[in-house]
Design a protein around this motif. Structure first.
Motif, PDB file in Angstrom:
ATOM      1  N   CYS A 160       0.836  -1.203   0.000  1.00  0.00           N
ATOM      2  CA  CYS A 160       0.000   0.000   0.000  1.00  0.00           C
ATOM      3  C   CYS A 160       0.872   1.254   0.000  1.00  0.00           C
ATOM      4  CB  CYS A 160      -0.931  -0.019   1.207  1.00  0.00           C
ATOM      5  SG  CYS A 160      -2.177   1.296   1.220  1.00  0.00           S
ATOM      6  N   PHE A 161       1.924   1.233   0.814  1.00  0.00           N
ATOM      7  CA  PHE A 161       2.843   2.369   0.881  1.00  0.00           C
ATOM      8  C   PHE A 161       3.537   2.589  -0.454  1.00  0.00           C
ATOM      9  CE2 PHE A 161       7.398   3.428   1.486  1.00  0.00           C
ATOM     10  CZ  PHE A 161       7.247   4.776   1.796  1.00  0.00           C
ATOM     11  N   LEU A 162       4.066   1.524  -1.045  1.00  0.00           N
ATOM     12  CA  LEU A 162       4.788   1.660  -2.313  1.00  0.00           C
ATOM     13  C   LEU A 162       3.868   2.156  -3.420  1.00  0.00           C
ATOM     14  CD1 LEU A 162       6.989  -1.587  -2.232  1.00  0.00           C
ATOM     15  CD2 LEU A 162       7.696   0.764  -1.709  1.00  0.00           C
ATOM     16  N   ASN A 163       2.629   1.687  -3.404  1.00  0.00           N
ATOM     17  CA  ASN A 163       1.660   2.149  -4.395  1.00  0.00           C
ATOM     18  C   ASN A 163       1.331   3.621  -4.195  1.00  0.00           C
ATOM     19  OD1 ASN A 163      -0.020   1.812  -6.588  1.00  0.00           O
ATOM     20  ND2 ASN A 163      -1.755   1.100  -5.384  1.00  0.00           N
ATOM     21  N   PHE A 164       1.180   4.021  -2.944  1.00  0.00           N
ATOM     22  CA  PHE A 164       0.921   5.428  -2.629  1.00  0.00           C
ATOM     23  C   PHE A 164       2.081   6.303  -3.108  1.00  0.00           C
ATOM     24  CE2 PHE A 164       1.952   8.797   0.464  1.00  0.00           C
ATOM     25  CZ  PHE A 164       0.884   9.652   0.244  1.00  0.00           C
ATOM     26  N   MET A 165       3.298   5.869  -2.864  1.00  0.00           N
ATOM     27  CA  MET A 165       4.472   6.649  -3.274  1.00  0.00           C
ATOM     28  C   MET A 165       4.532   6.789  -4.790  1.00  0.00           C
ATOM     29  SD  MET A 165       6.305   7.599  -0.553  1.00  0.00           S
ATOM     30  CE  MET A 165       8.081   7.604  -0.828  1.00  0.00           C
ATOM     31  N   GLU A 166       4.192   5.715  -5.483  1.00  0.00           N
ATOM     32  CA  GLU A 166       4.292   5.690  -6.939  1.00  0.00           C
ATOM     33  C   GLU A 166       3.195   6.495  -7.618  1.00  0.00           C
ATOM     34  OE1 GLU A 166       5.583   4.657 -10.806  1.00  0.00           O
ATOM     35  OE2 GLU A 166       6.590   4.285  -8.893  1.00  0.00           O
ATOM     36  N   THR A 167       1.976   6.411  -7.102  1.00  0.00           N
ATOM     37  CA  THR A 167       0.837   6.964  -7.826  1.00  0.00           C
ATOM     38  C   THR A 167       0.301   8.284  -7.274  1.00  0.00           C
ATOM     39  OG1 THR A 167      -0.742   5.687  -6.508  1.00  0.00           O
ATOM     40  CG2 THR A 167       0.094   4.655  -8.523  1.00  0.00           C
ATOM     41  N   GLU A 168       0.572   8.572  -5.998  1.00  0.00           N
ATOM     42  CA  GLU A 168       0.030   9.794  -5.409  1.00  0.00           C
ATOM     43  C   GLU A 168       1.113  10.757  -4.941  1.00  0.00           C
ATOM     44  OE1 GLU A 168      -4.025   9.471  -3.474  1.00  0.00           O
ATOM     45  OE2 GLU A 168      -3.048   7.635  -2.722  1.00  0.00           O
ATOM     46  N   ALA A 169       2.008  10.285  -4.099  1.00  0.00           N
ATOM     47  CA  ALA A 169       3.056  11.161  -3.578  1.00  0.00           C
ATOM     48  C   ALA A 169       3.916  11.721  -4.707  1.00  0.00           C
ATOM     49  CB  ALA A 169       3.925  10.405  -2.572  1.00  0.00           C
ATOM     50  N   SER A 170       4.065  10.952  -5.769  1.00  0.00           N
ATOM     51  CA  SER A 170       4.914  11.386  -6.889  1.00  0.00           C
ATOM     52  C   SER A 170       4.360  12.614  -7.605  1.00  0.00           C
ATOM     53  CB  SER A 170       5.088  10.239  -7.889  1.00  0.00           C
ATOM     54  OG  SER A 170       3.835   9.823  -8.405  1.00  0.00           O
ATOM     55  N   HIS A 171       3.094  12.939  -7.361  1.00  0.00           N
ATOM     56  CA  HIS A 171       2.473  14.113  -7.992  1.00  0.00           C
ATOM     57  C   HIS A 171       2.172  15.215  -6.972  1.00  0.00           C
ATOM     58  CE1 HIS A 171       1.941  11.925 -11.766  1.00  0.00           C
ATOM     59  NE2 HIS A 171       1.568  10.889 -11.033  1.00  0.00           N
ATOM     60  N   ALA A 172       2.717  15.075  -5.770  1.00  0.00           N
ATOM     61  CA  ALA A 172       2.432  16.041  -4.704  1.00  0.00           C
ATOM     62  C   ALA A 172       3.421  17.199  -4.720  1.00  0.00           C
ATOM     63  CB  ALA A 172       2.484  15.337  -3.347  1.00  0.00           C
ATOM     64  N   ASP A 173       3.040  18.253  -4.008  1.00  0.00           N
ATOM     65  CA  ASP A 173       3.970  19.361  -3.788  1.00  0.00           C
ATOM     66  C   ASP A 173       5.019  18.976  -2.757  1.00  0.00           C
ATOM     67  OD1 ASP A 173       2.676  21.121  -5.560  1.00  0.00           O
ATOM     68  OD2 ASP A 173       1.227  21.693  -4.032  1.00  0.00           O
ATOM     69  N   ALA A 174       4.625  18.126  -1.810  1.00  0.00           N
ATOM     70  CA  ALA A 174       5.553  17.674  -0.770  1.00  0.00           C
ATOM     71  C   ALA A 174       4.926  16.506  -0.022  1.00  0.00           C
ATOM     72  CB  ALA A 174       5.883  18.801   0.210  1.00  0.00           C
ATOM     73  N   LEU A 175       5.790  15.726   0.625  1.00  0.00           N
ATOM     74  CA  LEU A 175       5.344  14.630   1.486  1.00  0.00           C
ATOM     75  C   LEU A 175       6.009  14.780   2.843  1.00  0.00           C
ATOM     76  CD1 LEU A 175       4.012  11.842   2.059  1.00  0.00           C
ATOM     77  CD2 LEU A 175       6.131  10.802   1.182  1.00  0.00           C
ATOM     78  N   TYR A 176       5.205  14.687   3.897  1.00  0.00           N
ATOM     79  CA  TYR A 176       5.713  14.722   5.266  1.00  0.00           C
ATOM     80  C   TYR A 176       5.447  13.359   5.922  1.00  0.00           C
ATOM     81  CZ  TYR A 176       6.264  19.797   5.017  1.00  0.00           C
ATOM     82  OH  TYR A 176       6.659  21.077   4.669  1.00  0.00           O
ATOM     83  N   VAL A 177       6.506  12.750   6.429  1.00  0.00           N
ATOM     84  CA  VAL A 177       6.396  11.493   7.166  1.00  0.00           C
ATOM     85  C   VAL A 177       6.661  11.818   8.630  1.00  0.00           C
ATOM     86  CG1 VAL A 177       7.227   9.135   7.404  1.00  0.00           C
ATOM     87  CG2 VAL A 177       7.268  10.243   5.152  1.00  0.00           C
ATOM     88  N   LEU A 178       5.622  11.746   9.462  1.00  0.00           N
ATOM     89  CA  LEU A 178       5.732  12.210  10.841  1.00  0.00           C
ATOM     90  C   LEU A 178       5.983  11.061  11.824  1.00  0.00           C
ATOM     91  CD1 LEU A 178       3.060  15.059  10.995  1.00  0.00           C
ATOM     92  CD2 LEU A 178       5.456  15.121  10.254  1.00  0.00           C
ATOM     93  N   GLY A 179       6.955  10.243  11.507  1.00  0.00           N
ATOM     94  CA  GLY A 179       7.428   9.248  12.458  1.00  0.00           C
ATOM     95  C   GLY A 179       6.773   7.889  12.376  1.00  0.00           C
ATOM     96  N   ASP A 180       7.495   6.900  12.900  1.00  0.00           N
ATOM     97  CA  ASP A 180       7.065   5.493  12.918  1.00  0.00           C
ATOM     98  C   ASP A 180       6.729   4.992  11.523  1.00  0.00           C
ATOM     99  OD1 ASP A 180       7.543   5.546  15.587  1.00  0.00           O
ATOM    100  OD2 ASP A 180       5.540   4.965  16.214  1.00  0.00           O
ATOM    101  N   LEU A 181       7.561   5.380  10.566  1.00  0.00           N
ATOM    102  CA  LEU A 181       7.456   4.776   9.240  1.00  0.00           C
ATOM    103  C   LEU A 181       7.723   3.282   9.354  1.00  0.00           C
ATOM    104  CD1 LEU A 181       7.318   5.098   6.085  1.00  0.00           C
ATOM    105  CD2 LEU A 181       9.816   5.265   6.159  1.00  0.00           C
ATOM    106  N   PHE A 182       8.672   2.924  10.208  1.00  0.00           N
ATOM    107  CA  PHE A 182       9.055   1.531  10.395  1.00  0.00           C
ATOM    108  C   PHE A 182       8.538   0.995  11.727  1.00  0.00           C
ATOM    109  CE2 PHE A 182      12.364   3.540   7.789  1.00  0.00           C
ATOM    110  CZ  PHE A 182      12.392   2.694   6.684  1.00  0.00           C
ATOM    111  N   GLU A 183       8.302  -0.300  11.773  1.00  0.00           N
ATOM    112  CA  GLU A 183       7.967  -0.956  13.026  1.00  0.00           C
ATOM    113  C   GLU A 183       9.108  -0.769  14.015  1.00  0.00           C
ATOM    114  OE1 GLU A 183       6.121  -3.235  15.993  1.00  0.00           O
ATOM    115  OE2 GLU A 183       5.356  -2.160  14.260  1.00  0.00           O
ATOM    116  N   PHE A 184      10.334  -0.897  13.516  1.00  0.00           N
ATOM    117  CA  PHE A 184      11.510  -0.504  14.290  1.00  0.00           C
ATOM    118  C   PHE A 184      12.688  -0.404  13.340  1.00  0.00           C
ATOM    119  CE2 PHE A 184      14.508   0.061  17.584  1.00  0.00           C
ATOM    120  CZ  PHE A 184      13.792   0.357  18.734  1.00  0.00           C
TER     121      PHE A 184
END
Length: 248
Positions: A21-45
């Motif tokens: 889901c994340f990879l699809n979001f990055m490819e199809t939506e975030a790639s057309h954004a003005d910016a992306l903010y990742v506010l922590g806990d991207l990873f389980e650890f």
């Protein structure tokens, strides 16, 4: 024009549905954004920037592709990935934000943070957080061979899981007083954070001035995205297994 905010994905090799889901979001939506903010806990650890596993490299490549395309990406460390550091930033092109940062979103100032420091009733966690954020301790940990770090992290994760099972939900939520302290100190009317896994938009007044606090959702059962435009903002969900259409 869109800016996206995400947090609490808790990406791990054992949850391919979240990763897809994340990879699809990055490819199809975030790639057309003005910016992306990742506010922590991207990873389980995140064990360290020296993680060279296939999984870690897959996530790195998603960010590299995004930033190479010209989309700026900003990263706030969470309580699960506080070891994401300068090496990861250099490899991926993301910009590491301070623990608490004020940003401009289409002319509106907002304070962004992961959100764990707002949970001031969780005294035991805050004591743990203060300990593991000591620079000398992180330096020592980063010098340890990766296979040993994995064993240490496994033990820490087990302890965290056991500790959470004995805590009330109220203790693990933010305190309004600390929310107001951070908003006041940064002189803004809007706060955006994650951590609590309780997506919502809270409205309240401070000294007769309207304020808002947007809480981002987690990605355990579905993707959760805050979409911000010049016209406003909306908390949205992304179903696992769906392919998002590319923006025109």
């Amino acid at each position: 024009m869109k800016t996206y905010f995400i947090s609490d994905l808790h990406l791990t090799p054992s949850r391919q549905d979240i990763t897809d889901c994340f990879l699809n979001f990055m490819e199809t939506e975030a790639s057309h954004a003005d910016a992306l903010y990742v506010l922590g806990d991207l990873f389980e650890f995140w064990i360290g920037d020296d993680d060279s596993s296939e999984f870690a490299n897959t996530i790195r490549q998603a960010f590299i592709k995004l930033t190479d395309s010209g989309v700026p990406c900003y990263f706030t460390q969470g309580n699960r990935d506080f070891l994401v550091g300068k090496r990861f930033a250099k490899q991926t092109g993301v910009t590491l934000l301070d623990e608490v940062a004020v940003i401009d979103i289409y002319g509106q100032s907002a304070v962004v943070l992961h959100g764990d420091t707002l949970c001031t009733d969780d005294i035991k966690y805050l004591a743990f957080r203060e300990k593991v954020h000591q620079p000398w301790l992180q330096w020592v940990f980063n010098c340890i061979p990766f296979f040993i770090k994995k064993k240490i992290v496994s033990k820490v994760q087990s302890d965290i899981k056991d500790d959470k099972q004995t805590k009330s939900l109220d203790i693990m939520d933010v305190t309004q007083k600390e929310v107001e302290n951070v908003i006041s100190a940064n002189k803004v009317d809007l706060m955006i954070h994650g951590h609590t896994h309780r997506p919502n938009i809270h409205s309240f007044d401070m000294n007769e001035v309207a304020k808002k606090r947007i809480v981002l959702g987690d990605w355990y059962t579905q993707g959760s995205v805050l979409e911000f435009t010049e016209q406003g903002f909306e908390l949205q969900n992304r179903a696992f297994g769906n392919v998002f259409p590319k923006d025109s």
